[in-house]
Design a protein around this motif. Sequence first.
Motif, PDB file in Angstrom:
ATOM      1  N   ASN A 115      -0.885  12.816   0.615  1.00  0.00           N
ATOM      2  CA  ASN A 115       0.217  13.378  -0.162  1.00  0.00           C
ATOM      3  C   ASN A 115       0.749  12.323  -1.130  1.00  0.00           C
ATOM      4  N   PRO A 116       0.826  12.638  -2.420  1.00  0.00           N
ATOM      5  CA  PRO A 116       1.246  11.633  -3.400  1.00  0.00           C
ATOM      6  C   PRO A 116       2.672  11.121  -3.173  1.00  0.00           C
ATOM      7  N   LEU A 117       3.566  11.986  -2.745  1.00  0.00           N
ATOM      8  CA  LEU A 117       4.945  11.548  -2.533  1.00  0.00           C
ATOM      9  C   LEU A 117       5.054  10.662  -1.297  1.00  0.00           C
ATOM     10  N   ASP A 118       4.289  10.969  -0.272  1.00  0.00           N
ATOM     11  CA  ASP A 118       4.262  10.098   0.905  1.00  0.00           C
ATOM     12  C   ASP A 118       3.719   8.720   0.550  1.00  0.00           C
ATOM     13  N   GLN A 119       2.681   8.677  -0.293  1.00  0.00           N
ATOM     14  CA  GLN A 119       2.123   7.400  -0.725  1.00  0.00           C
ATOM     15  C   GLN A 119       3.172   6.570  -1.457  1.00  0.00           C
ATOM     16  N   LEU A 120       3.885   7.213  -2.359  1.00  0.00           N
ATOM     17  CA  LEU A 120       4.908   6.512  -3.120  1.00  0.00           C
ATOM     18  C   LEU A 120       6.039   6.032  -2.223  1.00  0.00           C
ATOM     19  N   ARG A 121       6.482   6.884  -1.333  1.00  0.00           N
ATOM     20  CA  ARG A 121       7.585   6.520  -0.429  1.00  0.00           C
ATOM     21  C   ARG A 121       7.230   5.284   0.395  1.00  0.00           C
ATOM     22  N   ALA A 122       5.982   5.217   0.880  1.00  0.00           N
ATOM     23  CA  ALA A 122       5.561   4.102   1.728  1.00  0.00           C
ATOM     24  C   ALA A 122       5.509   2.784   0.970  1.00  0.00           C
ATOM     25  N   ALA A 123       5.279   2.860  -0.351  1.00  0.00           N
ATOM     26  CA  ALA A 123       5.126   1.638  -1.149  1.00  0.00           C
ATOM     27  C   ALA A 123       6.400   1.242  -1.899  1.00  0.00           C
ATOM     28  N   TRP A 124       7.435   2.066  -1.837  1.00  0.00           N
ATOM     29  CA  TRP A 124       8.654   1.823  -2.618  1.00  0.00           C
ATOM     30  C   TRP A 124       9.411   0.610  -2.080  1.00  0.00           C
ATOM     31  N   ALA A 125       9.703  -0.328  -2.983  1.00  0.00           N
ATOM     32  CA  ALA A 125      10.450  -1.541  -2.625  1.00  0.00           C
ATOM     33  C   ALA A 125      11.503  -1.773  -3.700  1.00  0.00           C
ATOM     34  N   PRO A 126      12.715  -1.235  -3.541  1.00  0.00           N
ATOM     35  CA  PRO A 126      13.713  -1.259  -4.616  1.00  0.00           C
ATOM     36  C   PRO A 126      14.167  -2.654  -5.022  1.00  0.00           C
ATOM     37  N   ASP A 127      13.966  -3.641  -4.179  1.00  0.00           N
ATOM     38  CA  ASP A 127      14.333  -4.997  -4.567  1.00  0.00           C
ATOM     39  C   ASP A 127      13.369  -5.579  -5.595  1.00  0.00           C
ATOM     40  N   ARG A 128      12.155  -5.002  -5.683  1.00  0.00           N
ATOM     41  CA  ARG A 128      11.138  -5.546  -6.571  1.00  0.00           C
ATOM     42  C   ARG A 128      10.770  -4.631  -7.724  1.00  0.00           C
ATOM     43  N   MET A 129      11.250  -3.410  -7.734  1.00  0.00           N
ATOM     44  CA  MET A 129      10.806  -2.442  -8.741  1.00  0.00           C
ATOM     45  C   MET A 129      11.912  -1.449  -9.068  1.00  0.00           C
ATOM     46  N   ASP A 130      11.890  -0.967 -10.315  1.00  0.00           N
ATOM     47  CA  ASP A 130      12.782   0.107 -10.742  1.00  0.00           C
ATOM     48  C   ASP A 130      12.012   1.412 -10.933  1.00  0.00           C
ATOM     49  N   ALA A 131      10.690   1.315 -11.023  1.00  0.00           N
ATOM     50  CA  ALA A 131       9.828   2.493 -11.095  1.00  0.00           C
ATOM     51  C   ALA A 131       8.522   2.158 -10.396  1.00  0.00           C
ATOM     52  N   LEU A 132       7.950   3.161  -9.748  1.00  0.00           N
ATOM     53  CA  LEU A 132       6.667   3.019  -9.061  1.00  0.00           C
ATOM     54  C   LEU A 132       5.798   4.194  -9.476  1.00  0.00           C
ATOM     55  N   LEU A 133       4.700   3.908 -10.178  1.00  0.00           N
ATOM     56  CA  LEU A 133       3.819   4.949 -10.691  1.00  0.00           C
ATOM     57  C   LEU A 133       2.610   5.123  -9.776  1.00  0.00           C
ATOM     58  N   LEU A 134       2.217   6.362  -9.548  1.00  0.00           N
ATOM     59  CA  LEU A 134       0.980   6.644  -8.835  1.00  0.00           C
ATOM     60  C   LEU A 134      -0.122   6.823  -9.866  1.00  0.00           C
ATOM     61  N   LEU A 135      -1.125   5.965  -9.801  1.00  0.00           N
ATOM     62  CA  LEU A 135      -2.172   5.894 -10.806  1.00  0.00           C
ATOM     63  C   LEU A 135      -3.497   6.401 -10.252  1.00  0.00           C
ATOM     64  N   LEU A 136      -4.446   6.637 -11.162  1.00  0.00           N
ATOM     65  CA  LEU A 136      -5.764   7.135 -10.809  1.00  0.00           C
ATOM     66  C   LEU A 136      -6.840   6.309 -11.486  1.00  0.00           C
ATOM     67  N   ASP A 137      -7.921   6.057 -10.772  1.00  0.00           N
ATOM     68  CA  ASP A 137      -9.133   5.556 -11.407  1.00  0.00           C
ATOM     69  C   ASP A 137      -9.643   6.658 -12.329  1.00  0.00           C
ATOM     70  N   PRO A 138      -9.952   6.373 -13.603  1.00  0.00           N
ATOM     71  CA  PRO A 138     -10.411   7.426 -14.502  1.00  0.00           C
ATOM     72  C   PRO A 138     -11.598   8.219 -13.964  1.00  0.00           C
ATOM     73  N   ALA A 139     -12.429   7.591 -13.150  1.00  0.00           N
ATOM     74  CA  ALA A 139     -13.585   8.281 -12.586  1.00  0.00           C
ATOM     75  C   ALA A 139     -13.170   9.368 -11.598  1.00  0.00           C
ATOM     76  N   ARG A 140     -11.959   9.288 -11.077  1.00  0.00           N
ATOM     77  CA  ARG A 140     -11.467  10.275 -10.110  1.00  0.00           C
ATOM     78  C   ARG A 140     -10.440  11.218 -10.727  1.00  0.00           C
ATOM     79  N   ALA A 141     -10.221  11.097 -12.024  1.00  0.00           N
ATOM     80  CA  ALA A 141      -9.214  11.918 -12.703  1.00  0.00           C
ATOM     81  C   ALA A 141      -9.895  13.139 -13.315  1.00  0.00           C
ATOM     82  N   THR A 142     -10.139  14.141 -12.499  1.00  0.00           N
ATOM     83  CA  THR A 142     -10.834  15.350 -12.948  1.00  0.00           C
ATOM     84  C   THR A 142     -10.035  16.057 -14.044  1.00  0.00           C
ATOM     85  N   GLY A 143     -10.735  16.459 -15.082  1.00  0.00           N
ATOM     86  CA  GLY A 143     -10.094  17.183 -16.174  1.00  0.00           C
ATOM     87  C   GLY A 143      -9.418  16.313 -17.199  1.00  0.00           C
ATOM     88  N   HIS A 144      -9.429  15.000 -16.974  1.00  0.00           N
ATOM     89  CA  HIS A 144      -8.784  14.066 -17.900  1.00  0.00           C
ATOM     90  C   HIS A 144      -9.852  13.280 -18.642  1.00  0.00           C
TER      91      HIS A 144
END
Length: 230
Positions: A115-144
């Motif tokens: 789940n993308p939101l679960d992934q983001l929640r687990a990696a969120w560290a507000p002391d070190r970041m103001d935004a956390l982006l979920l990214l994709l390897d272009p090879a796995r980005a179907t339709g892009h």
Amino acid sequence: MRDDPDALMIFAAGFGTRMGALTATRPKPMVEVAGRPLIDHALDVANAAQVSRIVVNLHYKPAPLIRHLEPRGVALSHETDRILDTGGGLRHALPLLGEGPVFTLNSDAVWTGANPLDQLRAAWAPDRMDALLLLLDPARATGHTGSGDFRLEQGLVSRGPGFVYSGAQIIRGDVVDAVEEDAFSLNVVWDRLIAKGRVAGIVHTGGWCDVGHPGGIAEAEALLNDAGDV
């Protein structure tokens, strides 16, 4: 102010012009994939992640979305006079989302795997970041197409080819509120934060498909079918 996100903004106000005739009489989030509107696939992600508050913004042909979402207890952020783009739309919805960091999710993609939101929640560290982006390897980005817009080095995001933005993130509401314009892209906020070293990124290892164009429907259905999600 809370430090962990517990509210989600789903972007659903766009014109859906790449969909052509499919959005002549309905907004893009009501286009069906595997027999269900795109917005329902986004809501599945939110519900599986047990997000407490969900807000959806509306502008283009909003009536079908209103009828679909009101019985589900989703809060609606109306952009009646004009579309406010992603940054302006998020800021307009902040009173509904509440204080602190929030999830955002585009409504024109389908996901498989973690789940993308679960992934983001687990990696969120507000002391070190103001935004956390979920990214994709272009090879796995179907339709892009293309090589992506972001680099990722030691967990920090910078501009340049390398990774594709998935449409899912965590971002602090106050950094969006600091922009003076009414209508603006989240790219404006990201660029300000990148300059400060405050945008982090992680990579989604599951499947993802862009359904922003008609061809993406069949690709998304194939992705879901291969994952056993249909």
